[in-house]
Design a protein around this motif. Sequence first.
Motif, PDB file in Angstrom:
ATOM      1  N   ILE A  55       0.864  -1.183   0.000  1.00 21.16           N
ATOM      2  CA  ILE A  55       0.000   0.000   0.000  1.00 21.16           C
ATOM      3  C   ILE A  55       0.897   1.228   0.000  1.00 21.16           C
ATOM      4  O   ILE A  55       1.805   1.350   0.824  1.00 21.16           O
ATOM      5  CB  ILE A  55      -0.940   0.001   1.218  1.00 21.16           C
ATOM      6  CG1 ILE A  55      -1.866  -1.213   1.165  1.00 21.16           C
ATOM      7  CG2 ILE A  55      -1.720   1.313   1.292  1.00 21.16           C
ATOM      8  CD1 ILE A  55      -2.707  -1.402   2.407  1.00 21.16           C
TER       9      ILE A  55
ATOM     10  N   ASN B 109      -5.793   9.190   0.848  1.00 15.00           N
ATOM     11  CA  ASN B 109      -5.824   8.541  -0.468  1.00 15.00           C
ATOM     12  C   ASN B 109      -4.697   7.512  -0.508  1.00 15.00           C
ATOM     13  O   ASN B 109      -3.596   7.790  -0.026  1.00 15.00           O
ATOM     14  CB  ASN B 109      -5.603   9.559  -1.592  1.00 15.00           C
ATOM     15  CG  ASN B 109      -6.709  10.577  -1.635  1.00 15.00           C
ATOM     16  OD1 ASN B 109      -7.811  10.263  -2.031  1.00 15.00           O
ATOM     17  ND2 ASN B 109      -6.414  11.798  -1.213  1.00 15.00           N
ATOM     18  N   TRP B 110      -4.944   6.362  -1.102  1.00  9.89           N
ATOM     19  CA  TRP B 110      -3.922   5.319  -1.186  1.00  9.89           C
ATOM     20  C   TRP B 110      -4.093   4.510  -2.451  1.00  9.89           C
ATOM     21  O   TRP B 110      -5.101   4.611  -3.143  1.00  9.89           O
ATOM     22  CB  TRP B 110      -3.982   4.425   0.057  1.00  9.89           C
ATOM     23  CG  TRP B 110      -5.277   3.700   0.201  1.00  9.89           C
ATOM     24  CD1 TRP B 110      -5.610   2.482  -0.342  1.00  9.89           C
ATOM     25  CD2 TRP B 110      -6.443   4.131   0.918  1.00  9.89           C
ATOM     26  NE1 TRP B 110      -6.897   2.128  -0.003  1.00  9.89           N
ATOM     27  CE2 TRP B 110      -7.438   3.130   0.761  1.00  9.89           C
ATOM     28  CE3 TRP B 110      -6.747   5.260   1.667  1.00  9.89           C
ATOM     29  CZ2 TRP B 110      -8.684   3.223   1.336  1.00  9.89           C
ATOM     30  CZ3 TRP B 110      -8.012   5.355   2.234  1.00  9.89           C
ATOM     31  CH2 TRP B 110      -8.966   4.348   2.068  1.00  9.89           C
ATOM     32  N   HIS B 111      -3.117   3.676  -2.744  1.00  7.28           N
ATOM     33  CA  HIS B 111      -3.151   2.787  -3.913  1.00  7.28           C
ATOM     34  C   HIS B 111      -2.158   1.646  -3.686  1.00  7.28           C
ATOM     35  O   HIS B 111      -1.358   1.685  -2.752  1.00  7.28           O
ATOM     36  CB  HIS B 111      -2.813   3.553  -5.202  1.00  7.28           C
ATOM     37  CG  HIS B 111      -1.477   4.206  -5.168  1.00  7.28           C
ATOM     38  ND1 HIS B 111      -1.278   5.462  -4.624  1.00  7.28           N
ATOM     39  CD2 HIS B 111      -0.265   3.793  -5.567  1.00  7.28           C
ATOM     40  CE1 HIS B 111      -0.004   5.782  -4.701  1.00  7.28           C
ATOM     41  NE2 HIS B 111       0.631   4.779  -5.261  1.00  7.28           N
ATOM     42  N   CYS B 112      -2.218   0.657  -4.568  1.00  9.70           N
ATOM     43  CA  CYS B 112      -1.257  -0.450  -4.528  1.00  9.70           C
ATOM     44  C   CYS B 112      -0.023  -0.092  -5.340  1.00  9.70           C
ATOM     45  O   CYS B 112      -0.084   0.772  -6.220  1.00  9.70           O
ATOM     46  CB  CYS B 112      -1.873  -1.718  -5.123  1.00  9.70           C
ATOM     47  SG  CYS B 112      -2.562  -2.803  -3.884  1.00  9.70           S
TER      48      CYS B 112
ATOM     49  N   SER C 235       2.898  -0.281  -8.117  1.00 11.78           N
ATOM     50  CA  SER C 235       2.762  -0.340  -9.569  1.00 11.78           C
ATOM     51  C   SER C 235       2.613  -1.776 -10.061  1.00 11.78           C
ATOM     52  O   SER C 235       3.325  -2.675  -9.626  1.00 11.78           O
ATOM     53  CB  SER C 235       3.990   0.297 -10.217  1.00 11.78           C
ATOM     54  OG  SER C 235       3.918   0.218 -11.606  1.00 11.78           O
TER      55      SER C 235
ATOM     56  N   SER D  59      -3.227  -4.897  -9.114  1.00 17.27           N
ATOM     57  CA  SER D  59      -4.634  -4.541  -9.082  1.00 17.27           C
ATOM     58  C   SER D  59      -5.164  -5.060  -7.752  1.00 17.27           C
ATOM     59  O   SER D  59      -5.137  -6.268  -7.507  1.00 17.27           O
ATOM     60  CB  SER D  59      -5.367  -5.187 -10.252  1.00 17.27           C
ATOM     61  OG  SER D  59      -6.734  -4.902 -10.163  1.00 17.27           O
ATOM     62  N   CYS D  60      -5.592  -4.146  -6.892  1.00 17.33           N
ATOM     63  CA  CYS D  60      -5.951  -4.532  -5.527  1.00 17.33           C
ATOM     64  C   CYS D  60      -7.347  -4.065  -5.150  1.00 17.33           C
ATOM     65  O   CYS D  60      -7.896  -3.140  -5.739  1.00 17.33           O
ATOM     66  CB  CYS D  60      -4.977  -3.909  -4.532  1.00 17.33           C
ATOM     67  SG  CYS D  60      -3.292  -4.460  -4.671  1.00 17.33           S
TER      68      CYS D  60
ATOM     69  N   SER E 247     -13.013  -1.523  -4.019  1.00 19.42           N
ATOM     70  CA  SER E 247     -12.025  -0.777  -4.796  1.00 19.42           C
ATOM     71  C   SER E 247     -11.811   0.638  -4.256  1.00 19.42           C
ATOM     72  O   SER E 247     -11.056   1.417  -4.828  1.00 19.42           O
ATOM     73  CB  SER E 247     -12.442  -0.722  -6.264  1.00 19.42           C
ATOM     74  OG  SER E 247     -13.730  -0.167  -6.366  1.00 19.42           O
TER      75      SER E 247
ATOM     76  N   GLN F   7     -10.385   3.763  -2.596  1.00 19.59           N
ATOM     77  CA  GLN F   7      -9.003   4.151  -2.321  1.00 19.59           C
ATOM     78  C   GLN F   7      -8.920   5.523  -1.652  1.00 19.59           C
ATOM     79  O   GLN F   7      -7.863   6.160  -1.655  1.00 19.59           O
ATOM     80  CB  GLN F   7      -8.198   4.171  -3.616  1.00 19.59           C
ATOM     81  CG  GLN F   7      -8.101   2.811  -4.269  1.00 19.59           C
ATOM     82  CD  GLN F   7      -7.266   2.845  -5.523  1.00 19.59           C
ATOM     83  OE1 GLN F   7      -6.227   3.489  -5.581  1.00 19.59           O
ATOM     84  NE2 GLN F   7      -7.714   2.139  -6.539  1.00 19.59           N
ATOM     85  N   THR F   8     -10.033   5.974  -1.066  1.00 19.47           N
ATOM     86  CA  THR F   8     -10.044   7.248  -0.356  1.00 19.47           C
ATOM     87  C   THR F   8     -11.116   7.219   0.717  1.00 19.47           C
ATOM     88  O   THR F   8     -12.145   6.541   0.571  1.00 19.47           O
ATOM     89  CB  THR F   8     -10.275   8.428  -1.330  1.00 19.47           C
ATOM     90  OG1 THR F   8     -10.115   9.652  -0.623  1.00 19.47           O
ATOM     91  CG2 THR F   8     -11.643   8.365  -1.966  1.00 19.47           C
TER      92      THR F   8
END
Length: 195
Positions: free
Chosen positions: A94, A110-113, A115, A118-119, A142, A144-145
């Motif tokens: 993360i 805000n976050w993401h996986c 590069s 696909s999470c 899905s 992410q915020t």
Amino acid sequence: IISGLSNDPKPTTSKTWTWVCNEEPCIYKFQVLPIPNQDPDPNQSGKNYQTKNIKTFDDFSGVYYLQIRAMDRAGNISSLYEVSALLDRDKPIIEGLSNDTSPRKIKTWNWHCNSGESCKFYYLIDQSPNTVLSPKDSDFSSTQTTSQNSGDGLYYLHVVAKDEAGNFSEVVHVSAILDNTAPILLGLTDDPITK
């Protein structure tokens, strides 16, 4: 002819292949490699074949190829048969979260996986620094915020990610200070003496 096998492009943490041949009983010679088009019996010697018709592989991440030949009772050897599977044994990471030490009325995270991943995510906001998360599969989304827009004090966001193969990330715990209480003026009095 070998049957029962197909390519599997969907990421998974392990792959089990099973197969049969059209002239049972057959014996087989096979291997699993990260390189395509590698014959387990390039000279078609018929040596070291076995009755085993199942192979489970979960050692590494990447595209892996099952390469197999079959031999019938008469000693006829099939052509090379090859299928692939995408194995993913790597935990997602993360990114985008950090502690925020500046008091705010509203905190948005805000976050993401990392590069290439696909999470889906599960998160919780509370006032405990190390909340243990135990989500069910249906709890992941899905999203992410998220925001916390009420309350005072130290709030924690706890997030865990799950990738397409089913690998879980480490839980990330970050904090933010919320202040939604107006200041109160103290020590002011009316001056009874007129000037």
